[in-house]
Scaffold this active site. Structure first.
Site, PDB file in Angstrom:
ATOM      1  CG  ASP A 100      -6.788  -4.777  -2.137  1.00 28.85           C
ATOM      2  OD1 ASP A 100      -7.769  -4.110  -1.750  1.00 28.85           O
ATOM      3  OD2 ASP A 100      -5.618  -4.377  -2.048  1.00 28.85           O
TER       4      ASP A 100
ATOM      5  N   GLY B  80      -7.859 -10.681   0.789  1.00 27.28           N
ATOM      6  CA  GLY B  80      -8.097  -9.275   0.511  1.00 27.28           C
ATOM      7  C   GLY B  80      -6.877  -8.382   0.670  1.00 27.28           C
ATOM      8  CG  HIS B  81      -5.968  -3.551   1.463  1.00 29.45           C
ATOM      9  ND1 HIS B  81      -5.386  -3.072   0.311  1.00 29.45           N
ATOM     10  CD2 HIS B  81      -5.585  -2.701   2.458  1.00 29.45           C
ATOM     11  CE1 HIS B  81      -4.699  -1.974   0.588  1.00 29.45           C
ATOM     12  NE2 HIS B  81      -4.795  -1.735   1.882  1.00 29.45           N
ATOM     13  CG  PHE B  82      -4.687  -5.057   5.859  1.00 30.13           C
ATOM     14  CD1 PHE B  82      -3.465  -4.438   6.045  1.00 30.13           C
ATOM     15  CD2 PHE B  82      -5.829  -4.274   5.820  1.00 30.13           C
ATOM     16  CE1 PHE B  82      -3.371  -3.061   6.191  1.00 30.13           C
ATOM     17  CE2 PHE B  82      -5.747  -2.897   5.964  1.00 30.13           C
ATOM     18  CZ  PHE B  82      -4.514  -2.282   6.152  1.00 30.13           C
TER      19      PHE B  82
ATOM     20  CG  ASP C 233      -2.067   0.930   1.195  1.00 29.68           C
ATOM     21  OD1 ASP C 233      -1.788   2.139   1.281  1.00 29.68           O
ATOM     22  OD2 ASP C 233      -3.232   0.527   1.113  1.00 29.68           O
TER      23      ASP C 233
END
Length: 322
Positions: free
Chosen positions: A272, A298-300, A138
């Site tokens: 994500d 997902g994202h994390f 990120d």
């Protein structure tokens, strides 16, 4: 004679069983023979700011610098550091305004990606870390790529986890941010504040995961504690606005990838929405030595696929670091 044969058969079964147990016991012993190192929690002064960081592993081992994303801190690497501490020297700082690092007033500090990268570069200098691999997630990607831009010779490898360097990864999710970049108004900023509300934080951690029960709710509550500090909302909006400078830097970073060819491990949560898989594939265009893994999360991604990611990192760095 029949009794003797039976006894011999039983004896052979016993010997084979005992041998299997001994081999399994030895394998178990070897699997658990690695020395693990506890994580230490430290603070160092950089330009008058307290920069908090986590550190684990032997200092003589290859160094892996872990650069966190929005809206979290070095806390996101807590498990990965335990998993890799037997092989690598791990350092995970909190940026100014994040986690446990200082939060200088906006009138005294430029909350930009360029300035964050300068602080982290100085931080590494304070710790006498001259060469390292970078874990880029990120916000950690544009911060790390700026450090790479200034000192490509110091970077031994990239581990990229949901961190962008290509416009293909900026899908329709980014439209409200593009509006803010093009029309920098209070109203357009207000529309983005939901990302660091409790609901917005929880969504970032849980969207796209396969098993929500594997994601600790401590994550978003710890993040919220730091994000709720006075003026932090404005700091987050300043970083949202400055993200436009990363997009304009993408071509420059891609050129550096082609020139310097750092070995790169892609471990990307494919579900994500913020940084979708469309942003992972283009790295293959510019980098020759790429190991590529899309993970069903997902994202994390570390929250649900941490063991898998640690295993990929361990094998990748062993293979690519001299």
């Amino acid at each position: 004679m029949k009794t003797m044969k039976t006894m011999k058969t039983y004896a052979m079964i016993f010997i084979l069983t005992l041998s299997t147990i001994l081999v399994q016991g030895q394998s178990h012993k070897e699997a658990n023979s690695k020395t693990t190192y506890p994580t230490s929690y430290n603070t160092v002064k950089v330009d008058g700011l307290d920069i908090f960081y986590r550190e684990a592993g032997p200092k003589k081992a290859p160094t892996l610098v872990l650069l966190h994303g929005y809206p979290t801190s070095s806390h996101m690497f807590r498990n990965l550091m335990k998993d890799l501490s037997s092989e690598y020297h791990l350092i995970a700082p909190d940026y100014p305004g994040y986690g446990r690092s200082s939060q200088p007033a906006m009138k005294d500090f430029d909350y930009t990606f360029e300035n964050m990268s300068i602080i982290i570069e100085k931080f590494l200098g304070k710790l006498n870390v001259d060469t390292y691999s970078l874990y880029l997630m990120d916000y950690g990607a544009p911060i790390g790529y700026r450090i790479f831009e200034r000192h490509p010779e110091r970077v031994e490898a990239f581990i990229v986890q949901n961190g962008n360097a290509y416009k293909e990864g900026l899908t329709e999710f980014w439209n409200p941010l593009r509006t803010y970049w093009n029309d920098y108004t209070i109203a357009n900023g207000k529309a983005l504040e939901g990302f660091h509300s409790l609901e917005g934080l929880k969504w970032q951690y849980t969207h796209g995961v396969q098993d929500i029960s594997k994601v600790s709710p401590d994550n978003w509550h710890i993040d919220l504690q730091h994000l709720s500090r006075p003026e932090n909302n404005e700091i987050q909006l300043a970083m949202f606005y400055d993200y436009r400078t990363n997009v304009s830097s993408y071509p420059k970073w891609q050129k550096l990838f082609r020139k310097h060819q750092p070995p790169t491990l892609i471990v990307w949560g494919k579900n994500d929405i913020i940084f979708p898989a469309e942003g992972a594939y283009p790295y293959k265009r510019d980098l020759k030595n790429v190991e590529f893994h899309l993970l069903d999360t997902g994202h994390f991604a570390l929250e649900e696929k941490g063991d898998e990611i640690a295993n990929y990192i361990s094998k990748f760095l062993r293979k690519n670091l001299k």
